[in-house]
Design an enzyme around this catalytic site. Structure first.
Site, PDB file in Angstrom:
ATOM      1  N   SER B 133      -9.768  57.671  -7.925  1.00 23.10           N
ATOM      2  CA  SER B 133      -8.648  58.608  -7.746  1.00 23.10           C
ATOM      3  C   SER B 133      -8.666  59.255  -6.367  1.00 23.10           C
ATOM      4  O   SER B 133      -7.683  59.867  -5.959  1.00 23.10           O
ATOM      5  CB  SER B 133      -8.689  59.692  -8.834  1.00 23.10           C
ATOM      6  OG  SER B 133      -9.772  60.571  -8.621  1.00 23.10           O
ATOM      7  N   LYS B 170     -11.138  66.360  -6.976  1.00 23.51           N
ATOM      8  CA  LYS B 170      -9.771  66.323  -6.442  1.00 23.51           C
ATOM      9  C   LYS B 170      -9.654  67.309  -5.284  1.00 23.51           C
ATOM     10  O   LYS B 170     -10.490  68.187  -5.107  1.00 23.51           O
ATOM     11  CB  LYS B 170      -8.754  66.732  -7.537  1.00 23.51           C
ATOM     12  CG  LYS B 170      -8.722  65.824  -8.768  1.00 23.51           C
ATOM     13  CD  LYS B 170      -8.031  64.508  -8.508  1.00 23.51           C
ATOM     14  CE  LYS B 170      -7.987  63.643  -9.757  1.00 23.51           C
ATOM     15  NZ  LYS B 170      -9.335  63.251 -10.240  1.00 23.51           N
TER      16      LYS B 170
END
Lengths: 212, 212
Positions: B133, B170
């Site tokens: 990701s 993230k």
DNA sequence: TACTGTAAAGAACGAACGTTCTTTTGTCAA
DNA sequence: TTGACAAAAGAACGTTCGTTCTTTACAGTA
């Protein structure tokens, strides 16, 4: 990274039954002392460290710590810590049910990052990466390449080659029987060395530091 | 990476004049001994190590090594090596004119990678990265994230957050006054936590190991 | 040859060291 | 309340330790 070296606390669990909770306290005190002074002192000093008054009891404690694998002796009789000595369990606060357990980055003075990356310290070199010719391989400008010095490499390895008297980091490939250096960035050209290709080393690891 | 910590050999050059070439040989022998036994032995043993017969001369040598900054004493009187003790010059073979000089990855038992990445060992955690990701930020599946544990972060930091009882890596961002977690992969969705966002730590480094 | 400084050896000593053995203290169970 | 055991203390001893001071060996220099 399946070989991620998680600390092996099972060894401590498998200790002989005579390593008890009290010994764990003594171990903690010794760990604290060692963190400060980087040496294991005499039995007399250890009496202070442990908060007891008996040298013989100090010896009994050290013997148990030795049996449990936390310390060992040199042929000269000096006590030195083992690898296990530096392994401390994680603080409970960071361990929560259902989560992958993080691994503490350092264990006392021993660091596991290096052991993770480096098998042969004397042959391993750190080289800062300049430019973005390998950015599609996730190697960014400013990263530090961990390079094992050797002049043999396999096709597919990312190698440090010496081209025009400069280090360059590229993927080693073969094209029509000749070795080429392939960048991981469409904006860069493939290097096709004339004559022989001088390999400085092979990329075995990568380190990146984010600005604080 | 401008703060790349190259070893400071100038200190050795600036040693007092009474640290001479012979002392350098004694230092080398002591370094060898320490590499084997991880402790500095008694003066009597050091006679063997140095190949001399005089304890008083051993003391004179140690005093000079101390003045030159290679060893120091604990308050208990025990000799312990300093950081400089482990710094050895590069092998000449790896230094070639016109090339950037590589930095040896390790110096004795002290490793500079960790010091490069980690300021606060007790607050630093290694977490293996799963998934892709963040691949556009050059963070790949299998990399190891070096994370400093704290629950405050700035917008733009790459953070380890706790979402649905799982760690997730993230970029922290803000959208219409609310914090969001933004992946670096177009195939992944932005995470918009309801209620408060639990930050586990901030990414301060990255480690990658290439298969051998 | 004598002078000078460095490198090393050697002796001597009290303090500290690690070891061994014996004794005390405290706790729990029978 | 006795027994059993673990935890710790304490004494005693020969060894080793680090220190200090003195002496020797040797090389270079004048």
């Amino acid at each position: 990274m399946t070989d991620f070296p998680a600390p092996d606390f099972s060894t401590a669990d498998a200790s002989p039954p005579d390593f008890n909770a009290r010994d764990a306290e003594y171990l903690a005190k010794l760990q604290d002392y060692y963190a400060d002074w980087k040496s294991i002192p005499s039995y007399a000093k250890l009496c202070e460290v442990f908060g007891i008054a008996s040298k013989s009891w100090v010896k009994a404690i050290l013997t148990r710590l030795n049996t449990a694998g936390f310390i060992e002796r040199t042929p000269d009789g000096a006590w030195i810590p083992t690898r296990q000595f530096f392994a401390r369990p994680l603080a409970e606060s960071s361990v929560q049910a259902g989560m992958p357990m993080p691994v503490t980055a350092t264990q006392g003075d021993y660091f596991i990052i290096d052991e993770m990356l480096i098998d042969t310290p004397s042959k391993t070199t750190l080289i800062p990466v300049k430019g973005d010719s390998m950015i599609e391989a996730g190697i960014h400008d400013g990263d530090v390449a961990v390079v094992e010095k050797r002049n043999l490499a396999n096709v597919g390895d990312i190698v440090v080659a010496i081209v025009d008297n400069e280090f360059t980091l590229k993927t080693l490939d073969k094209e029509r029987g000749k070795y080429i250096l392939r960048p991981a960035n469409a904006a860069y050209a493939v290097i096709r060395p004339q004559g022989s290709l001088e390999i400085f080393g092979v990329l075995i690891g990568l380190i990146r530091k984010y600005r604080k």
